[in-house]
Motif scaffolding. Sequence first.
Motif, mmCIF file in Angstrom:
data_model
loop_
_atom_site.group_PDB
_atom_site.id
_atom_site.type_symbol
_atom_site.label_atom_id
_atom_site.label_comp_id
_atom_site.label_asym_id
_atom_site.label_seq_id
_atom_site.Cartn_x
_atom_site.Cartn_y
_atom_site.Cartn_z
ATOM 1 N N VAL A 32 0.846 -1.194 0.000
ATOM 2 C CA VAL A 32 0.000 0.000 0.000
ATOM 3 C C VAL A 32 0.885 1.248 0.000
ATOM 4 O O VAL A 32 1.762 1.404 0.855
ATOM 5 N N ALA A 33 0.654 2.117 -0.969
ATOM 6 C CA ALA A 33 1.431 3.348 -1.095
ATOM 7 C C ALA A 33 0.858 4.417 -0.169
ATOM 8 O O ALA A 33 0.136 5.321 -0.587
ATOM 9 N N ALA A 34 1.154 4.281 1.114
ATOM 10 C CA ALA A 34 0.691 5.240 2.124
ATOM 11 C C ALA A 34 1.599 5.097 3.334
ATOM 12 O O ALA A 34 2.289 4.091 3.510
ATOM 13 N N SER A 35 1.569 6.101 4.196
ATOM 14 C CA SER A 35 2.426 6.067 5.383
ATOM 15 C C SER A 35 1.979 5.011 6.376
ATOM 16 O O SER A 35 2.801 4.387 7.048
ATOM 17 N N SER A 36 0.673 4.810 6.498
ATOM 18 C CA SER A 36 0.145 3.781 7.391
ATOM 19 C C SER A 36 -1.211 3.340 6.881
ATOM 20 O O SER A 36 -1.907 4.096 6.190
ATOM 21 N N MET A 256 -3.680 6.319 5.417
ATOM 22 C CA MET A 256 -3.245 7.631 5.905
ATOM 23 C C MET A 256 -1.909 8.004 5.262
ATOM 24 O O MET A 256 -1.012 7.172 5.134
ATOM 25 N N GLY A 257 -1.818 9.280 4.866
ATOM 26 C CA GLY A 257 -0.562 9.783 4.310
ATOM 27 C C GLY A 257 -0.301 9.357 2.887
ATOM 28 O O GLY A 257 0.863 9.183 2.496
ATOM 29 N N ALA A 258 -1.343 9.211 2.067
ATOM 30 C CA ALA A 258 -1.157 8.933 0.641
ATOM 31 C C ALA A 258 -0.738 10.221 -0.069
ATOM 32 O O ALA A 258 -0.835 11.318 0.477
ATOM 33 N N LYS A 259 -0.298 10.077 -1.312
ATOM 34 C CA LYS A 259 0.265 11.225 -2.042
ATOM 35 C C LYS A 259 -0.775 12.097 -2.726
ATOM 36 O O LYS A 259 -0.505 13.254 -3.060
ATOM 37 N N SER A 260 -1.971 11.559 -2.966
ATOM 38 C CA SER A 260 -3.005 12.318 -3.679
ATOM 39 C C SER A 260 -4.375 11.755 -3.359
ATOM 40 O O SER A 260 -4.498 10.665 -2.773
#
Length: 389
Positions: A32-36, A256-260
């Motif tokens: 998953v491309a996200a911080s968490s 949470m914390g995805a790029k877009s």
Amino acid sequence: MTFIKRTLLSASLVFSAAVTAAPVVIPNAPTVAASSFVLMDYQTGQILAEGSPHEQRAPASLTKMMTSYVLGQELKAGRVSLEDTITVSENAWAQNPKLAGSSLMWLKAGSQVKLSELYQGMVVQSGNDACVAIAEHVAGSEDGYADLMNTWARELGMSATIYENAHGLDAPSQLTSAYDMAILGRALIRDIPEHYPLYSQKEFTYNKIRQHNRNGLLWDRSLAVDGIKTGHTNNAGYSLVASAKRDDMRLISVVMGAKSAKSREAESKKLLNYGFRFFETVTPYKAGDTFVSQQMWYGDKPEVKLGVLEDTPVTIYRGQAANMKAEFELSQDLEAPLARGQEVGKLYFRIDGKDVASYPLTVLEDVQEGSWFSKLMDYFKLLFKSLIG
């Protein structure tokens, strides 16, 4: 005389018949491309996938989930009503510099608006001005409302969460985690179901300004997403808590914390599709079902029925239901008197010897003491058993 005994009984739970069971292929959770992130089964609360789930991050507008939860509890308690008319203060004015550039319902200072409209403006339009107006109406001030939010966070077990305001604009100590947001999403659906449909509302018009819900998954026909909330600030990145239901299974995903905005939707879909494809929730026993009739002592009957007073949902990999076994362990001697609902042990569900879920094992019927003669006979039986080991 006390006769201590720990009992273990195993029973296979076969949900489908097959001559030769197909091998169960268990894939890794998706990247998953996200911080968490977290994927939770709603019914059981089991975590199906996670990445840095307890990392504290700025919640942004995910904060409004708690603002909504607190309001729902206040409505349930009858302390406020959706028909309440509120005069908008300058703090809740859309032109308040503190709210400049953020998502708004576009309230005007001095105008009067019903609480039901503020609720929609907060959930659908993510109106920060609506949050302030709600907070002041319920608690007298936004600080007072934040205290309520923190109280409920502790009540729900959200140990990584601290609130400073009702809307989610960045504040120094305002933090949460993906795991806590999954807990809160589950609580919203479970505890205030009458208000949860607001999260599926796609648009709302107030003061002749029409705005759309920012949760783009509500328009995605490949998933039955019916909520929950988006969030974004420069500090938080792009976040999304989403929930979808397929057949009898509901899942909650947190990114949470995805790029877009597009990325948070794509990663949420990835998690939800993974959950629905590779997991299932089964309920081996329903509330009131008897699991075993167990020998007891000093009672007016020789055996007592033991079972569960609640449903026992278990989330497992698809295809493993036939391998699941139920076992129980007593934590005390079964001696009269016993009362219905009394917990006397645990009921465990295991696959390949590993625990996948457990529930209280309870007495399903009242048992009174037996006659003096039957109790005397039980005494000698127990004495004899203790002597022979």
